[in-house]
Design an enzyme around this catalytic site. Structure first.
Site, PDB file in Angstrom:
ATOM      1  NE  ARG A  12      -4.276  -1.390   0.364  1.00 55.35           N
ATOM      2  CZ  ARG A  12      -4.604  -2.363  -0.485  1.00 55.35           C
ATOM      3  NH1 ARG A  12      -3.824  -2.644  -1.517  1.00 55.35           N
ATOM      4  NH2 ARG A  12      -5.714  -3.049  -0.318  1.00 55.35           N
ATOM      5  CG  HIS A  71      -3.563   0.005  -6.434  1.00 50.52           C
ATOM      6  ND1 HIS A  71      -3.757   0.629  -5.234  1.00 50.52           N
ATOM      7  CD2 HIS A  71      -3.771  -1.314  -6.191  1.00 50.52           C
ATOM      8  CE1 HIS A  71      -4.066  -0.257  -4.300  1.00 50.52           C
ATOM      9  NE2 HIS A  71      -4.076  -1.455  -4.864  1.00 50.52           N
TER      10      HIS A  71
END
Ligand code: NAP
Ligand code: GLV
Length: 308
Positions: A223, A271
């Site tokens: 993340r 992502h």
């Protein structure tokens, strides 16, 4: 009639509705929260938690469409609700692909060759054998272990770090804060596969980079909040790190003038390491609702005290 509130990209709704109608006809899919009696809502499927979960008096489970749940503010999810992350083989397979792409790109100096090509340079660099490139994996959960399984056949020596002790074939396992520096010191290529929790926030920082062998590289597929982006840029510019391959940032996307966009030693993807297919999301959630209705444990249930 019981309902599941679908707080996800509406393009995904038809596949989900069709699977639900076939397998759990007593539960209807609701895509418009104003079109349902709040008392009917038993389940919510979401990436980000809606602000107003307390308006559903009979809500039982919040399902995350993500493998991680850090994007959901736990303080907005009442304590009696169960929170479940996405666990599915398809995620592991995509993470294996991404990790293989990134590890081989860094192992075989792709950032350098892209820069040489842009300058019209034909410039072979020394080739290092996989056996001489030690890989360290932060996080030995479902996805960390899936990635390791795919990397082992290349012949990289592999180690991993987790919170609790582990025994995994072909992997030198480290755990806990006390073994963190020893783990780093023998990681020529560091892969981050951790969940984002208060303990792991900004774990990829200047001290961590300083603890790696000089010239180490980074694959970041956790993340954005794991990484101190300024520390990464400094480590790359000083030569402490040689290159980074990363899928996550803060914010996403980065501002147009952020130096990461144009840094020659960074390969950045938006992502996409894994995107769970709609039919797999439906499968995982429906199976878990059936488990929940039968009084069995759901797969991917979050332990709130750990945050993952
Ligand atoms: P998981 O099965 O819950 O595994 C998490 C691992 O991290 C476990 O080995 C755990 O240790 C370890 N860990 C957690 N906190 C730690 C700490 N404080 N110190 C040391 N180790 C710690 O999770 P997963 O399914 O593998 O997923 C990992 C993460 O991948 C997700 O949370 C998400 O952030 C990321 N992800 C990214 C993408 C993407 O597209 N970029 C896609 C999917 C997932 P223990 O084994 O001891 O519990
Ligand atoms: C994606 O990042 C996920 O958590 O599934």
């Amino acid at each position: 009639m019981a309902a599941i509130l679908f707080n996800v990209d509406m393009k995904r709704a038809p596949v989900f509705a069709e699977a639900l109608a076939r397998e759990l006809p007593d539960i209807r899919l609701v895509t418009d929260k104003t079109a349902v009696d709040p008392a009917d809502v038993r389940y919510v499927l979401t990436w980000l938690a809606p602000d107003d979960l307390t308006r559903y008096p009979n809500l039982e489970v919040v399902f995350s469409t993500g493998a991680g749940v850090d994007q959901i503010d736990l303080s907005r999810v009442p304590a009696h609700l169960k929170l479940v992350r996405m666990v599915d083989d398809s995620i592991g397979r995509m993470m294996q692909e991404y990790a293989t792409l990134a590890v081989l790109a860094l192992h075989r100096d792709l950032p350098d060759y892209l820069a040489f090509k842009a300058k019209g340079q034909w410039k072979p660099l020394p080739v290092r054998a996989a056996a001489e490139r030690r890989i360290g994996v932060l996080g030995l959960g479902a996805l960390g272990q899936a990635v390791i399984e795919r990397l082992v056949p290349f012949g990289f020596p592999i180690s991993g770090w987790s919170r609790t002790p582990k025994t995994i074939p072909h992997v030198t396992c480290f755990h806990g804060d006390a073994q963190f520096n020893a783990f780093l010191a023998q990681s020529d290529l560091l892969i981050c596969m951790l969940p984002l929790t208060p303990e792991t926030t900004a774990i990829l920082n200047a001290a961590t980079f300083a603890g790696l062998p000089r010239g180490a590289s980074l694959v970041h597929m956790g993340r954005g909040g794991h990484l101190d982006q300024a520390a990464l840029l400094e480590a790359l510019d000083s030569g402490q790190l040689s290159a980074a391959f990363m899928d996550v940032t803060i914010p996403e996307p980065l501002p147009a003038d952020h130096p990461i966009w144009r840094h020659p030693k960074i390969i950045l993807t938006p992502h996409i390491a894994s995107i769970t297919p709609s039919d797999r999301v439906a499968r995982a959630v429906i199976d878990n609702i059936k488990r929940h209705q039968a009084g069995h444990d759901m797969i991917g249930l979050i332990d709130r005290s750990r945050g993952y």
